[in-house]
Design an enzyme around this catalytic site. Structure first.
Site, PDB file in Angstrom:
ATOM      1  N   CYS A  54      22.502  61.837  13.618  1.00  0.00           N
ATOM      2  CA  CYS A  54      23.141  62.267  12.370  1.00  0.00           C
ATOM      3  C   CYS A  54      23.331  63.782  12.317  1.00  0.00           C
ATOM      4  CB  CYS A  54      22.309  61.790  11.171  1.00  0.00           C
ATOM      5  SG  CYS A  54      22.903  62.430   9.613  1.00  0.00           S
ATOM      6  N   CYS A  59      26.946  62.388  11.782  1.00  0.00           N
ATOM      7  CA  CYS A  59      27.423  62.589  10.402  1.00  0.00           C
ATOM      8  C   CYS A  59      27.670  64.053  10.036  1.00  0.00           C
ATOM      9  CB  CYS A  59      26.411  62.024   9.403  1.00  0.00           C
ATOM     10  SG  CYS A  59      25.629  60.503   9.891  1.00  0.00           S
ATOM     11  N   LYS A  62      30.326  65.953  12.226  1.00  0.00           N
ATOM     12  CA  LYS A  62      31.600  65.232  11.975  1.00  0.00           C
ATOM     13  C   LYS A  62      32.176  65.614  10.617  1.00  0.00           C
ATOM     14  CE  LYS A  62      31.608  61.949   9.565  1.00  0.00           C
ATOM     15  NZ  LYS A  62      31.145  60.603   9.838  1.00  0.00           N
ATOM     16  N   TYR A 195      34.608  52.981  12.649  1.00  0.00           N
ATOM     17  CA  TYR A 195      34.331  54.232  11.932  1.00  0.00           C
ATOM     18  C   TYR A 195      34.725  55.457  12.772  1.00  0.00           C
ATOM     19  CZ  TYR A 195      31.095  51.991   8.539  1.00  0.00           C
ATOM     20  OH  TYR A 195      30.532  51.244   7.534  1.00  0.00           O
ATOM     21  N   GLU A 199      37.786  58.048  12.091  1.00  0.00           N
ATOM     22  CA  GLU A 199      37.451  59.395  11.630  1.00  0.00           C
ATOM     23  C   GLU A 199      37.995  60.455  12.589  1.00  0.00           C
ATOM     24  OE1 GLU A 199      33.461  58.502   8.970  1.00  0.00           O
ATOM     25  OE2 GLU A 199      33.162  59.190  11.018  1.00  0.00           O
ATOM     26  N   LYS A 222      37.616  46.274  10.585  1.00  0.00           N
ATOM     27  CA  LYS A 222      37.661  44.884  10.128  1.00  0.00           C
ATOM     28  C   LYS A 222      36.524  44.511   9.191  1.00  0.00           C
ATOM     29  CE  LYS A 222      35.553  42.722  14.160  1.00  0.00           C
ATOM     30  NZ  LYS A 222      35.762  41.952  15.365  1.00  0.00           N
ATOM     31  N   ASP A 319      18.840  52.576  13.863  1.00  0.00           N
ATOM     32  CA  ASP A 319      19.879  51.986  14.711  1.00  0.00           C
ATOM     33  C   ASP A 319      19.337  51.199  15.901  1.00  0.00           C
ATOM     34  OD1 ASP A 319      21.513  53.365  13.032  1.00  0.00           O
ATOM     35  OD2 ASP A 319      22.618  54.423  14.595  1.00  0.00           O
ATOM     36  N   THR A 327      22.610  56.005   8.489  1.00  0.00           N
ATOM     37  CA  THR A 327      21.555  57.011   8.313  1.00  0.00           C
ATOM     38  C   THR A 327      20.679  56.775   7.078  1.00  0.00           C
ATOM     39  OG1 THR A 327      22.819  58.654   9.506  1.00  0.00           O
ATOM     40  CG2 THR A 327      21.164  59.496   7.978  1.00  0.00           C
ATOM     41  N   HIS A 454      39.068  62.118 -18.223  1.00  0.00           N
ATOM     42  CA  HIS A 454      40.477  62.373 -17.942  1.00  0.00           C
ATOM     43  C   HIS A 454      40.740  63.846 -17.649  1.00  0.00           C
ATOM     44  CE1 HIS A 454      44.736  61.483 -18.190  1.00  0.00           C
ATOM     45  NE2 HIS A 454      44.881  62.536 -18.994  1.00  0.00           N
ATOM     46  N   GLU A 459      38.748  57.539 -13.303  1.00  0.00           N
ATOM     47  CA  GLU A 459      38.898  56.917 -14.625  1.00  0.00           C
ATOM     48  C   GLU A 459      39.635  55.577 -14.534  1.00  0.00           C
ATOM     49  OE1 GLU A 459      41.625  58.752 -17.514  1.00  0.00           O
ATOM     50  OE2 GLU A 459      42.395  60.003 -15.906  1.00  0.00           O
TER      51      GLU A 459
HETATM   52  P1  NDP Z   1      32.245  50.243  15.149  1.00  0.00           P
HETATM   53  O1  NDP Z   1      31.308  49.131  15.326  1.00  0.00           O
HETATM   54  O2  NDP Z   1      32.519  50.762  13.782  1.00  0.00           O
HETATM   55  O3  NDP Z   1      33.649  49.845  15.779  1.00  0.00           O
HETATM   56  C1  NDP Z   1      33.760  49.520  17.125  1.00  0.00           C
HETATM   57  C2  NDP Z   1      35.232  49.327  17.440  1.00  0.00           C
HETATM   58  O4  NDP Z   1      35.401  49.248  18.835  1.00  0.00           O
HETATM   59  C3  NDP Z   1      35.811  48.067  16.847  1.00  0.00           C
HETATM   60  O5  NDP Z   1      37.119  48.349  16.444  1.00  0.00           O
HETATM   61  C4  NDP Z   1      35.805  47.102  18.038  1.00  0.00           C
HETATM   62  O6  NDP Z   1      36.825  46.171  18.002  1.00  0.00           O
HETATM   63  C5  NDP Z   1      36.110  48.061  19.157  1.00  0.00           C
HETATM   64  N1  NDP Z   1      35.662  47.626  20.470  1.00  0.00           N
HETATM   65  C6  NDP Z   1      34.453  47.172  20.834  1.00  0.00           C
HETATM   66  N2  NDP Z   1      34.410  46.914  22.150  1.00  0.00           N
HETATM   67  C7  NDP Z   1      35.637  47.212  22.629  1.00  0.00           C
HETATM   68  C8  NDP Z   1      36.219  47.185  23.909  1.00  0.00           C
HETATM   69  N3  NDP Z   1      35.534  46.790  24.971  1.00  0.00           N
HETATM   70  N4  NDP Z   1      37.512  47.580  24.038  1.00  0.00           N
HETATM   71  C9  NDP Z   1      38.205  47.986  22.966  1.00  0.00           C
HETATM   72  N5  NDP Z   1      37.715  48.058  21.725  1.00  0.00           N
HETATM   73  C10 NDP Z   1      36.433  47.670  21.561  1.00  0.00           C
HETATM   74  O7  NDP Z   1      31.748  51.365  16.147  1.00  0.00           O
HETATM   75  P2  NDP Z   1      31.865  52.954  16.136  1.00  0.00           P
HETATM   76  O8  NDP Z   1      31.651  53.343  17.548  1.00  0.00           O
HETATM   77  O9  NDP Z   1      33.099  53.411  15.460  1.00  0.00           O
HETATM   78  O10 NDP Z   1      30.640  53.398  15.257  1.00  0.00           O
HETATM   79  C11 NDP Z   1      29.342  52.907  15.573  1.00  0.00           C
HETATM   80  C12 NDP Z   1      28.508  52.790  14.330  1.00  0.00           C
HETATM   81  O11 NDP Z   1      28.129  54.077  13.903  1.00  0.00           O
HETATM   82  C13 NDP Z   1      29.213  52.186  13.124  1.00  0.00           C
HETATM   83  O12 NDP Z   1      29.223  50.791  13.154  1.00  0.00           O
HETATM   84  C14 NDP Z   1      28.402  52.742  11.992  1.00  0.00           C
HETATM   85  O13 NDP Z   1      27.242  51.946  11.846  1.00  0.00           O
HETATM   86  C15 NDP Z   1      27.998  54.114  12.502  1.00  0.00           C
HETATM   87  N6  NDP Z   1      28.886  55.173  11.958  1.00  0.00           N
HETATM   88  C16 NDP Z   1      28.955  55.352  10.612  1.00  0.00           C
HETATM   89  C17 NDP Z   1      29.756  56.334  10.087  1.00  0.00           C
HETATM   90  C18 NDP Z   1      29.853  56.500   8.612  1.00  0.00           C
HETATM   91  O14 NDP Z   1      28.992  55.980   7.895  1.00  0.00           O
HETATM   92  N7  NDP Z   1      30.873  57.184   8.074  1.00  0.00           N
HETATM   93  C19 NDP Z   1      30.553  57.227  10.930  1.00  0.00           C
HETATM   94  C20 NDP Z   1      30.406  56.931  12.327  1.00  0.00           C
HETATM   95  C21 NDP Z   1      29.601  55.945  12.811  1.00  0.00           C
HETATM   96  P3  NDP Z   1      36.675  44.783  17.226  1.00  0.00           P
HETATM   97  O15 NDP Z   1      36.845  45.121  15.799  1.00  0.00           O
HETATM   98  O16 NDP Z   1      37.801  43.974  17.790  1.00  0.00           O
HETATM   99  O17 NDP Z   1      35.325  44.251  17.590  1.00  0.00           O
END
Ligand code: NDP
Length: 465
Positions: A54, A59, A62, A195, A199, A222, A319, A327, A454, A459
Site C-alpha cells: 500500500c 495505494c 498510485k 483495478y 487505474e 466485472k 492479501d 488495505t 446544494h 445531493e
Molecule cells: P483484478 O483481480 O482486479 O483484475 C485482474 C484482471 O486481469 C481481470 O480483468 C482478469 O480478467 C484479468 N486477467 C487475469 N488473468 C489474465 C490473463 N492470463 N490474461 C489476461 N487477463 C487476465 O487484479 P489487479 O491486478 O487489477 O488488482 C489486484 C488486486 O489489488 C485487486 O483485486 C484489488 O484487491 C487490489 N487493488 C485495489 C485497488 C483499490 O482498492 N483501488 C487498486 C489496485 C489494486 P477476468 O475479469 O476475465 O478474470
C-alpha cells in the site's frame, strides 16, 4: 522433536517474543503496534521496505500519480474559468521523483512509529524452520542468518503481481515497476481489466501517454455494477484510451523500449512499454509453510473467522489469505487479531458492507450489492433501481460534456438501500459516507428525508424519485 528443542533453547535468550509478525505492510504493522500497545513483546520481520504494498508500491504512490494526472485537464480547462495556464508543461519525471520522495518519507515514518510503539524490527526474509521458530536471512549479505521464536506468529506478507507465463513476458512491467520509472513511456499496452489496469490506463492517458488496453473478457471491472463499468468504459474511450475486448496476448517480441505485442488473433501492436495487470498472488514463496502445516488453497492461506490457520499458534491477515484483499480490511483484521489475543477484547471484522473504489478517470465507487447481485439475492421483481446521470457543475463551463452517474438499489420489501454506486468526481469520498448509512440499514425513506446539500453531486442520492 528437533524444533521443540530449538524453541526451548531460544526461550532462554532474548529472541523470544509473544508475537512475531511476518511482513511490515498494512496488516502486519497494524497488528504489531496494537499488540505492543497491550504490553506484548512483539517482533516484526520485513525483507523489503517497511510500509508494504500500500505505502511503497500501491495505494499511496498510485493515488499521488492519479492526483498529478488530473492537472493536464485542469490546464486545458483553465481558460474557461478565466485562468490561462495553456503553455504550462507537465514533467512526469518530476512527478515520479516527488512521489518516490513522499514514499521515502512515509517509509521512515512507519519505521519510527514502530520504534515508538516498542516493536522490534528485524530486516530480512523470514522462513519457518520449526514450530514457533522463524529463521531470518538479513538483507545484508555479510550478516548471517539467525532464529527468533514467537509464541504466536502472524503471517502478513501480502501479495505480489502476477506475470503471465508467455514468451517474452519479462519485457513487460508489472505495477511495482511503474513506480521505479524515471519517466513515462510514449505508448503503452496495458493487459487486464481490473483495478490496476483501469487505474493506470487513466493515469497514463491523462498524462499524455498513448494507451491501448487489452481485455480478455467483454467488459471492464466485472465485479462492479455493470452500468457503472459500462459508464467507465465509455468515458475512458471518449478520453482517448483504446480498449480492445475479447483479445488475449500470445507473446511479447522485441526488446525493452521497442516491444511488439502479439495477440492470439495474431494482430501485432508496437509500443515502448507494456503493463501486466492481471491480478496478484499471495507472497508465500520461501516461507516454508509445510514445516508448520499451514494449509493453503491456490496459494492463499486458509483461515477461520478468527484468522487462525490450520496451525493454532499461527494466524494470517490481509492479501495472503483467502478473504477480501483490500488495505483497510487487512488493517482491521490485524487490529481485531491483536485485540482478541493480547487485549482480551472479542470482536470480529465486519465484511458485509465494504466500500470499494477504483481511482480511474472518472473515479468509480460502490458499497453493497450490484444490480445483478441484488437480483440474485432478492429476485428481479423485488428490487427498485433509482439512477441518474448528469453534467456536474465542474463541467458547466468546459467543452467536455462529461457526466457523472449515480445509482441506488433498494429492496422493495424492507425499503432498505442494498447498493449504492457512483461514477464521477469524488465518488470514493461520497461512497465512504454512504457506507455508514447503508451499513446501519438506511432505507430509501431515510435517504429521501435527508436534507439535500446544494449544489453538490451527492445531493442527487437524497432526491432520486
Ligand atoms: P483484478 O483481480 O482486479 O483484475 C485482474 C484482471 O486481469 C481481470 O480483468 C482478469 O480478467 C484479468 N486477467 C487475469 N488473468 C489474465 C490473463 N492470463 N490474461 C489476461 N487477463 C487476465 O487484479 P489487479 O491486478 O487489477 O488488482 C489486484 C488486486 O489489488 C485487486 O483485486 C484489488 O484487491 C487490489 N487493488 C485495489 C485497488 C483499490 O482498492 N483501488 C487498486 C489496485 C489494486 P477476468 O475479469 O476475465 O478474470
Amino acid at each position: 522433536m528437533r524444533s521443540k528443542l530449538i524453541c526451548r533453547r531460544l526461550s532462554e535468550s532474548e529472541n523470544v517474543f509473544d508475537l512475531v509478525v511476518l511482513g511490515a505492510g498494512s496488516g502486519g504493522l497494524a497488528a504489531a503496534k496494537r499488540a505492543a500497545s497491550y504490553g506484548a513483546k512483539v517482533a516484526i520481520i520485513e525483507g523489503d521496505r517497511v510500509g508494504g504494498t500500500c505505502v511503497i508500491r500501491g495505494c499511496v504512490p498510485k493515488k499521488l500519480l492519479v492526483i498529478g494526472s488530473h492537472y493536464r485537464e485542469y490546464i486545458q480547462d483553465s481558460k474557461s474559468f478565466g485562468v490561462d495556464l495553456l503553455g504550462s508543461s507537465i514533467h512526469t519525471s518530476t512527478l515520479l521523483l516527488n512521489v518516490r520522495k513522499e514514499v521515502d518519507r512515509l517509509n521512515q515514518l512507519h519505521i519510527s512509529m514502530l520504534g515508538k510503539s516498542g516493536v522490534h524490527l528485524f530486516s530480512g526474509w523470514g522462513k519457518f524452520v520449526g514450530e514457533n521458530i522463524i529463521e531470518v536471512k538479513p538483507k545484508d549479505p555479510l550478516k548471517s542468518s539467525y532464529k527468533i521464536c514467537g509464541r504466536k506468529i502472524l503471517i502478513a506478507v501480502g501479495s505480489q503481481p502476477v506475470r503471465p507465463n508467455i514468451k517474452g513476458s519479462s519485457l513487460g512491467y508489472v505495477s511495482d515497476d511503474i513506480f521505479l520509472l524515471e519517466k513515462f513511456p510514449k505508448k503503452i499496452v496495458i493487459i487486464g481489466a481490473g483495478y490496476i489496469a483501469c487505474e493506470f490506463a487513466c493515469i497514463f492517458n491523462n498524462l499524455g501517454v498513448e494507451v491501448i488496453q487489452i481485455v480478455r473478457g467483454d467488459n471492464l471491472l466485472k465485479t462492479f455494477d455493470k452500468e457503472v463499468s459500462n459508464f467507465l468504459r465509455d468515458y475512458m474511450r471518449s478520453s482517448g484510451v483504446k480498449i480492445f475486448f475479447e483479445h488475449e496476448v500470445k507473446e511479447l517480441l522485441g526488446s525493452k523500449g521497442d516491444i511488439n505485442v502479439i495477440t492470439k488473433k495474431d494482430s501485432s501492436i508496437n509500443c515502448d512499454a507494456t503493463l501486466f495487470a492481471i491480478g496478484r498472488k499471495p507472497f508465500i514463496n520461501g516461507l516454508h509453510l509445510d514445516v508448520v502445516n499451514v494449509n493453503s488453497n491456490l496459494g492463499k492461506i486458509i483461515v477461520d473467522k478468527n484468522n487462525m490457520t490450520s496451525n493454532s499458534s499461527i494466524f494470517a491477515v490481509g492479501d495472503v489469505t483467502d478473504k477480501v484483499n483490500l488495505t483497510p480490511v487487512a488493517i482491521e483484521e490485524g487490529r481485531v487479531f491483536a485485540d482478541r489475543l493480547f487485549g482480551g477484547i472479542t470482536r470480529s471484522v465486519d465484511y458485509q458492507y465494504i466500500p470499494k473504489a477504483v481511482f480511474s478517470q472518472p473515479e468509480i465507487a460502490s458499497v453493497g450489492l450490484s444490480e445483478s447481485e441484488a437480483c440474485d439475492e432478492y429476485g428481479t421483481k423485488n428490487i427498485s433501481i433509482y439512477k441518474t446521470s448528469f453534467r456536474p457543475m465542474s463541467q458547466a463551463l468546459t467543452k467536455r460534456n462529461r457526466k457523472c452517474f449515480l445509482k441506488l438499489i433498494v429492496d422493495i420489501d424492507s425499503n432498505k438501500v442494498v447498493g449504492c454506486h457512483m461514477a464521477g468526481e469524488n465518488a470514493a469520498e461520497i461512497i465512504q459516507m454512504a457506507a455508514i448509512a447503508i451499513s446501519m440499514g438506511a432505507t430509501k425513506s431515510d435517504f429521501d428525508r435527508t436534507m439535500a446539500l446544494h449544489p453538490t453531486i451527492a445531493e442527487e442520492f437524497v432526491t432520486m424519485i
